[in-house]
Design a protein around this motif. Sequence first.
Motif, PDB file in Angstrom:
ATOM      1  N   LEU A  12       0.879  -1.160   0.000  1.00 32.95           N
ATOM      2  CA  LEU A  12       0.000   0.000   0.000  1.00 32.95           C
ATOM      3  C   LEU A  12       0.920   1.214   0.000  1.00 32.95           C
ATOM      4  O   LEU A  12       1.777   1.352   0.879  1.00 32.95           O
ATOM      5  CB  LEU A  12      -0.902   0.030   1.231  1.00 32.95           C
ATOM      6  N   ILE A  13       0.777   2.050  -1.001  1.00 27.59           N
ATOM      7  CA  ILE A  13       1.594   3.258  -1.109  1.00 27.59           C
ATOM      8  C   ILE A  13       0.789   4.428  -0.558  1.00 27.59           C
ATOM      9  O   ILE A  13      -0.311   4.705  -1.032  1.00 27.59           O
ATOM     10  CB  ILE A  13       2.016   3.520  -2.565  1.00 27.59           C
ATOM     11  N   LEU A  14       1.340   5.080   0.448  1.00 25.00           N
ATOM     12  CA  LEU A  14       0.721   6.262   1.038  1.00 25.00           C
ATOM     13  C   LEU A  14       1.576   7.461   0.662  1.00 25.00           C
ATOM     14  O   LEU A  14       2.727   7.568   1.087  1.00 25.00           O
ATOM     15  CB  LEU A  14       0.658   6.143   2.565  1.00 25.00           C
ATOM     16  N   GLU A  15       1.012   8.337  -0.159  1.00 28.09           N
ATOM     17  CA  GLU A  15       1.737   9.543  -0.548  1.00 28.09           C
ATOM     18  C   GLU A  15       1.250  10.699   0.311  1.00 28.09           C
ATOM     19  O   GLU A  15       0.075  11.068   0.278  1.00 28.09           O
ATOM     20  CB  GLU A  15       1.524   9.860  -2.027  1.00 28.09           C
ATOM     21  N   ILE A  16       2.158  11.256   1.097  1.00 32.68           N
ATOM     22  CA  ILE A  16       1.818  12.374   1.979  1.00 32.68           C
ATOM     23  C   ILE A  16       1.836  13.658   1.154  1.00 32.68           C
ATOM     24  O   ILE A  16       2.881  14.076   0.676  1.00 32.68           O
ATOM     25  CB  ILE A  16       2.808  12.491   3.155  1.00 32.68           C
ATOM     26  N   CYS A  17       0.681  14.268   0.997  1.00 32.98           N
ATOM     27  CA  CYS A  17       0.546  15.477   0.166  1.00 32.98           C
ATOM     28  C   CYS A  17       0.461  16.713   1.062  1.00 32.98           C
ATOM     29  O   CYS A  17      -0.521  17.460   1.048  1.00 32.98           O
ATOM     30  CB  CYS A  17      -0.681  15.360  -0.735  1.00 32.98           C
ATOM     31  N   GLU A  18       1.492  16.880   1.863  1.00 34.22           N
ATOM     32  CA  GLU A  18       1.603  18.007   2.794  1.00 34.22           C
ATOM     33  C   GLU A  18       3.047  18.483   2.760  1.00 34.22           C
ATOM     34  O   GLU A  18       3.959  17.694   2.525  1.00 34.22           O
ATOM     35  CB  GLU A  18       1.272  17.570   4.229  1.00 34.22           C
ATOM     36  N   GLU A  19       3.269  19.765   3.047  1.00 33.11           N
ATOM     37  CA  GLU A  19       4.637  20.283   3.125  1.00 33.11           C
ATOM     38  C   GLU A  19       5.250  20.072   4.491  1.00 33.11           C
ATOM     39  O   GLU A  19       6.469  20.066   4.635  1.00 33.11           O
ATOM     40  CB  GLU A  19       4.675  21.772   2.768  1.00 33.11           C
ATOM     41  N   ARG A  20       4.396  19.890   5.504  1.00 34.13           N
ATOM     42  CA  ARG A  20       4.891  19.746   6.874  1.00 34.13           C
ATOM     43  C   ARG A  20       4.209  18.576   7.569  1.00 34.13           C
ATOM     44  O   ARG A  20       3.013  18.367   7.406  1.00 34.13           O
ATOM     45  CB  ARG A  20       4.596  21.010   7.687  1.00 34.13           C
ATOM     46  N   ILE A  21       4.991  17.844   8.358  1.00 37.46           N
ATOM     47  CA  ILE A  21       4.432  16.870   9.294  1.00 37.46           C
ATOM     48  C   ILE A  21       4.932  17.331  10.655  1.00 37.46           C
ATOM     49  O   ILE A  21       6.121  17.252  10.954  1.00 37.46           O
ATOM     50  CB  ILE A  21       4.898  15.433   9.004  1.00 37.46           C
ATOM     51  N   ASP A  22       3.997  17.860  11.435  1.00 33.90           N
ATOM     52  CA  ASP A  22       4.376  18.433  12.726  1.00 33.90           C
ATOM     53  C   ASP A  22       3.272  18.183  13.740  1.00 33.90           C
ATOM     54  O   ASP A  22       2.368  17.384  13.492  1.00 33.90           O
ATOM     55  CB  ASP A  22       4.692  19.924  12.578  1.00 33.90           C
ATOM     56  N   ALA A  23       3.344  18.861  14.864  1.00 31.91           N
ATOM     57  CA  ALA A  23       2.388  18.650  15.949  1.00 31.91           C
ATOM     58  C   ALA A  23       0.941  18.880  15.514  1.00 31.91           C
ATOM     59  O   ALA A  23       0.022  18.319  16.101  1.00 31.91           O
ATOM     60  CB  ALA A  23       2.737  19.549  17.124  1.00 31.91           C
ATOM     61  N   HIS A  24       0.735  19.679  14.468  1.00 33.83           N
ATOM     62  CA  HIS A  24      -0.630  19.979  14.029  1.00 33.83           C
ATOM     63  C   HIS A  24      -1.287  18.839  13.257  1.00 33.83           C
ATOM     64  O   HIS A  24      -2.510  18.741  13.233  1.00 33.83           O
ATOM     65  CB  HIS A  24      -0.640  21.260  13.181  1.00 33.83           C
ATOM     66  N   ASN A  25      -0.496  17.999  12.599  1.00 34.65           N
ATOM     67  CA  ASN A  25      -1.119  16.952  11.783  1.00 34.65           C
ATOM     68  C   ASN A  25      -0.532  15.555  11.998  1.00 34.65           C
ATOM     69  O   ASN A  25      -0.987  14.601  11.385  1.00 34.65           O
ATOM     70  CB  ASN A  25      -1.068  17.323  10.302  1.00 34.65           C
ATOM     71  N   SER A  26       0.461  15.415  12.881  1.00 31.58           N
ATOM     72  CA  SER A  26       1.089  14.106  13.061  1.00 31.58           C
ATOM     73  C   SER A  26       0.138  13.074  13.669  1.00 31.58           C
ATOM     74  O   SER A  26       0.210  11.894  13.324  1.00 31.58           O
ATOM     75  CB  SER A  26       2.359  14.218  13.907  1.00 31.58           C
ATOM     76  N   ALA A  27      -0.763  13.503  14.542  1.00 24.75           N
ATOM     77  CA  ALA A  27      -1.729  12.559  15.131  1.00 24.75           C
ATOM     78  C   ALA A  27      -2.627  11.981  14.047  1.00 24.75           C
ATOM     79  O   ALA A  27      -2.962  10.790  14.072  1.00 24.75           O
ATOM     80  CB  ALA A  27      -2.558  13.247  16.206  1.00 24.75           C
ATOM     81  N   GLU A  28      -2.989  12.809  13.081  1.00 27.18           N
ATOM     82  CA  GLU A  28      -3.828  12.350  11.968  1.00 27.18           C
ATOM     83  C   GLU A  28      -3.062  11.349  11.098  1.00 27.18           C
ATOM     84  O   GLU A  28      -3.620  10.351  10.647  1.00 27.18           O
ATOM     85  CB  GLU A  28      -4.277  13.552  11.136  1.00 27.18           C
ATOM     86  N   LEU A  29      -1.779  11.604  10.875  1.00 22.42           N
ATOM     87  CA  LEU A  29      -0.952  10.663  10.113  1.00 22.42           C
ATOM     88  C   LEU A  29      -0.861   9.327  10.845  1.00 22.42           C
ATOM     89  O   LEU A  29      -1.067   8.262  10.252  1.00 22.42           O
ATOM     90  CB  LEU A  29       0.450  11.237   9.893  1.00 22.42           C
ATOM     91  N   LYS A  30      -0.575   9.384  12.136  1.00 29.03           N
ATOM     92  CA  LYS A  30      -0.466   8.166  12.940  1.00 29.03           C
ATOM     93  C   LYS A  30      -1.762   7.364  12.883  1.00 29.03           C
ATOM     94  O   LYS A  30      -1.747   6.155  12.667  1.00 29.03           O
ATOM     95  CB  LYS A  30      -0.135   8.541  14.390  1.00 29.03           C
ATOM     96  N   GLU A  31      -2.881   8.051  13.039  1.00 23.98           N
ATOM     97  CA  GLU A  31      -4.197   7.405  12.999  1.00 23.98           C
ATOM     98  C   GLU A  31      -4.459   6.768  11.636  1.00 23.98           C
ATOM     99  O   GLU A  31      -4.952   5.639  11.557  1.00 23.98           O
ATOM    100  CB  GLU A  31      -5.271   8.467  13.306  1.00 23.98           C
ATOM    101  N   SER A  32      -4.102   7.452  10.563  1.00 21.74           N
ATOM    102  CA  SER A  32      -4.309   6.924   9.210  1.00 21.74           C
ATOM    103  C   SER A  32      -3.489   5.665   8.966  1.00 21.74           C
ATOM    104  O   SER A  32      -3.984   4.690   8.398  1.00 21.74           O
ATOM    105  CB  SER A  32      -3.939   7.975   8.160  1.00 21.74           C
TER     106      SER A  32
END
Length: 111
Positions: A12-32
């Motif tokens: 499964l290829i997950l392409e992160i379409c964001e410029e930043r992975i930080d405290a504002h969106n890392s929980a969402e990444l982890k959950e996904s």
Amino acid sequence: MNIKQQKSNGYLILEICEERIDAHNSAELKESVLKVIEQGEINIVVKLGQVRFIDSSGLGALLSGFKNAAAKSGKLVLTNIQSQVLSMFELTRLNRVFEIYADAGDVLNAS
């Protein structure tokens, strides 16, 4: 968080379409990532080509996915990492934990 998903060669290829992975969106990444692992996708390629910045919470989210995939005999690998993001992996020595490839094709061809 904007994440594109695609299946290829058992990964499964997950392409992160964001410029930043930080405290504002890392929980969402982890959950996904945890959600797809729970659905049975244990071999995951995370494409970070658009990511220009990652902080410790982002590294933690990816590490969580790595550990959860490994616990189910799968693997989570990283591709397309920009130099400034790669330097964070080197600084924290996580480049010794993760398999890092130039692009997703390298992973798919190696399997």
